[in-house]
Motif scaffolding. Sequence first.
Motif, short mmCIF file in Angstrom:
data_model
loop_
_atom_site.label_atom_id
_atom_site.label_comp_id
_atom_site.label_asym_id
_atom_site.label_seq_id
_atom_site.Cartn_x
_atom_site.Cartn_y
_atom_site.Cartn_z
N SER A 164 0.83 -1.20 0.00
CA SER A 164 0.00 0.00 0.00
C SER A 164 0.87 1.25 0.00
O SER A 164 1.49 1.60 1.02
N GLU A 165 0.92 1.96 -1.12
CA GLU A 165 1.72 3.17 -1.20
C GLU A 165 1.09 4.32 -0.42
O GLU A 165 1.76 5.32 -0.14
N ASP A 166 -0.17 4.19 -0.04
CA ASP A 166 -0.80 5.20 0.82
C ASP A 166 -0.25 5.13 2.23
O ASP A 166 -0.23 6.14 2.94
N ARG A 167 0.18 3.95 2.64
CA ARG A 167 0.63 3.75 4.03
C ARG A 167 2.13 3.54 4.16
O ARG A 167 2.68 3.79 5.24
N PHE A 168 2.77 3.06 3.09
CA PHE A 168 4.19 2.70 3.18
C PHE A 168 4.99 3.31 2.03
O PHE A 168 4.50 3.40 0.90
N ALA A 169 6.20 3.72 2.35
CA ALA A 169 7.17 4.13 1.34
C ALA A 169 8.36 3.18 1.46
O ALA A 169 9.06 3.19 2.48
N VAL A 170 8.55 2.34 0.45
CA VAL A 170 9.64 1.37 0.47
C VAL A 170 10.75 1.87 -0.45
O VAL A 170 10.54 2.04 -1.65
N HIS A 171 11.91 2.14 0.13
CA HIS A 171 13.04 2.68 -0.62
C HIS A 171 14.02 1.56 -0.96
O HIS A 171 14.24 0.64 -0.16
N PRO A 228 -5.25 1.10 9.81
CA PRO A 228 -5.16 1.17 8.34
C PRO A 228 -3.81 0.68 7.81
O PRO A 228 -3.75 0.09 6.74
N GLY A 229 -2.75 0.92 8.57
CA GLY A 229 -1.44 0.43 8.14
C GLY A 229 -1.39 -1.08 8.12
O GLY A 229 -0.87 -1.70 7.19
N LEU A 230 -1.95 -1.70 9.17
CA LEU A 230 -1.99 -3.16 9.22
C LEU A 230 -2.81 -3.72 8.06
O LEU A 230 -2.45 -4.72 7.45
N ALA A 231 -3.90 -3.02 7.73
CA ALA A 231 -4.74 -3.45 6.62
C ALA A 231 -4.03 -3.30 5.28
O ALA A 231 -4.39 -3.97 4.31
N GLY A 232 -3.01 -2.43 5.24
CA GLY A 232 -2.26 -2.22 4.01
C GLY A 232 -1.13 -3.21 3.79
O GLY A 232 -0.42 -3.13 2.78
N ILE A 233 -0.95 -4.15 4.71
CA ILE A 233 0.07 -5.20 4.58
C ILE A 233 -0.57 -6.42 3.91
O ILE A 233 -1.70 -6.79 4.22
N ASP A 234 0.15 -7.04 2.99
CA ASP A 234 -0.35 -8.26 2.36
C ASP A 234 -0.62 -9.30 3.44
O ASP A 234 0.30 -9.73 4.15
N PRO A 235 -1.88 -9.71 3.60
CA PRO A 235 -2.24 -10.61 4.72
C PRO A 235 -1.58 -11.98 4.65
O PRO A 235 -1.54 -12.70 5.65
N ARG A 236 -1.04 -12.35 3.49
CA ARG A 236 -0.38 -13.66 3.39
C ARG A 236 0.88 -13.73 4.25
O ARG A 236 1.39 -14.82 4.52
#
Length: 424
Positions: free
Chosen positions: A153-160, A367-375
Amino acid sequence: MIEVNFDGLPGPTHNYAGLSVGNVASQSHFGEVSYPRAAALQGLAKMRTAMELGLTQGFLPPPLRPAADALRGFGFSGADDEVLAAAGEQDLALLRAACSASSMWRANAATVLAAPDTGDGRTHLVTANLAGMLHRSFEAAETFALLRRVFASEDRFAVHGPRASARHFGDEGAANHMRLAASHGAPGLNVFVHGEASRGGAFPERQSLRASQAVARLSGLAGERTFYALQNEAAVQAGAFHNDVVAVANQNVLLAHPQAFADPARLYRELRARLPNLHVVETFGVSLEDAVSSYLFNSQLVSLPGGGMALILPSDAQENAVAWAAVEAVLAGDNPIERAVVVDVRESMRNGGGPACLRLRVPVDGPGLAGIDPRFILDEARWTSLAKVVVSYWPEQIAPGDLVKPELWAQAREAHAALEAVIG
């Protein structure tokens, strides 16, 4: 906000090749027989322990090993087995690096900056380049891709992506970063612990100041909430190659060896000025040798759902009389740490990684937890599926000479495919 621990699952090529210079355990167990299946089951048992404490637990799968593609960059060509065979004949040390299961130590995957601290209000994950060690540098691009997959989720996370892979920008991730705050959801203080190349000891620095500064800039951290602390040279030369071998922090508690930092008095004074209720718990009487051999400080310090904190410790700390006396003193002291939970991670420990090395901490709100791939978040069914794959496909043991055998390479590929099938 809560903190989710994402543990690395030890891969099917877990072996003792002694690849990590400055890591006493890794060097001392070089050439011994390893037990990959036991390593993975021990890791899964630790994850279950965290779940039983009421914590949200995630996992991160290992990349495919041996890393034939990485070897192609050194001029080896052909099908995967041809590449691996040629490397084994011409540069055995390089093949050993390509077989490493070091990705299990996910504290080195990235530095994680919590959303309340960053410039844009997202959680930032800055992938580590792991430039200091050849075998670990192979992981950087794979880890970046994995983190983008998990934290999609780019709304919740920025992965560099990782910084340039050069020694003067050596970055080993969260193992050299501590966050202190009144709570997980409150604005925090970010402490970046680094080495100094000019000191020239027998063991090299792993974390550079430049890399830490770059991480802070990328995440938009406020200057008044960002601190840089130099590692104590004596600790580094004793085998504390990462700061998490001599210090661990959680919320308003910092548990540290008195020789963890070059200037602890200044650091603690500056932190208390911003966080008056900070508890600094130092373990006087524990030598650096005991700290490194027991991995007392490489424990997970976690906030319990019902209040208070627990230390998740390796069994080695319980078996070390000096270290365990320190644990009992901490539990009896005036601080929020009220429980000690012992886990058996001996296979990881023998290669130089304790409970804290095995996990990446990620603070998230709902919302951040919901933005993580649940797998990649564990529940009972997913944990059971992972355990079944490990029992069915992971080798029981690997002797030093097995790394050149095509049978092992085939088994590792089969295990990787089975794991990916379970993840879905």
